[in-house]
Enzyme design. Sequence first.
Site, mmCIF file in Angstrom:
data_model
loop_
_atom_site.group_PDB
_atom_site.id
_atom_site.type_symbol
_atom_site.label_atom_id
_atom_site.label_comp_id
_atom_site.label_asym_id
_atom_site.label_seq_id
_atom_site.Cartn_x
_atom_site.Cartn_y
_atom_site.Cartn_z
ATOM 1 C CE1 TYR A 60 -3.097 -2.866 0.280
ATOM 2 C CE2 TYR A 60 -3.425 -2.470 2.405
ATOM 3 C CZ TYR A 60 -3.795 -3.151 1.536
ATOM 4 O OH TYR A 60 -4.619 -4.299 1.318
ATOM 5 C CG LEU A 209 -18.390 -1.038 3.138
ATOM 6 C CD1 LEU A 209 -18.102 0.474 3.580
ATOM 7 C CD2 LEU A 209 -19.459 -1.814 3.659
#
Length: 282
Positions: A60, A209
């Site tokens: 990341y 989500l």
Amino acid sequence: MTKKTFTFSDGLEVNRLGYGTMQLTGEGVFGPYKDPEKAVDVLKAVLESEINFIDTADAYGPFYANLYVKKALKEYNGEEKKVIATKVGNTRQGPNIWTPLGNPAYLRQQVELNLFSLGLEKIDLLQLHRIDPDYTIEEQVGVLADMQKEGKIRHIGLSQVTVDQLKEAQKIAPIASVQNRYNLIDRADEEVLKYAEENNIAFIPWFPLATGELTNDSQQSLVKIAKAHNAAPAQIALAWLLQKSDVILPIPGTSSIDHLKSNIAAGEITLSAEEIETLDNI
């Protein structure tokens, strides 16, 4: 009754609703976050909340998310231990480019770099980000097992694997977690979830989500249930994951403290059996 915590084999307990750091980077999960101080402030809010499980990865940024975590941990004054999970096995050549590399020497180096960039002496949960088909599972998991014996890794996990790959890895070392894509509208890995349940393996759904698909008004049944609970659709999607299985540990990420509070509040929502059935049928 839905359990709010998950306990690993050695007694390490985490609150099931965690936090993922992927959004604390530049566009395409590459480079620094546009406002590094804000990224650290969000992480400090995470540390000061009831969340005690943070998921990150050396890929990341690469490393920017880890460095923000390191700074936030250094400034954290609370007494509660925070469990940090990170990942190795993916290389980055630019925005949205991810190339697996399972060379054991590389994986060993990345574990050391995760320890350094996070400011830790031991990694609570080290996950293989992706299995590289150019190396055997024995080679890739084997080096992590060696480092576990050396005391640098507490638990080993895998990411985006099949049940067969999981079983093969278990022959080499105990596998504590599996991190596969899973959410209300993407349940392709239901078989992996079932296996995780049967073996008390933490199932950490990434993209929990389905950002942009569950947060708009396209899912009318989801929107209707959200209104009934005076909640946002994203909160209902999180509540559904938490009630779906006691081994599921959602790690929604956000760069907003307000959204963080909203996600935490989702843990207090209890869906009825009828509502769960409706959501299951989406």
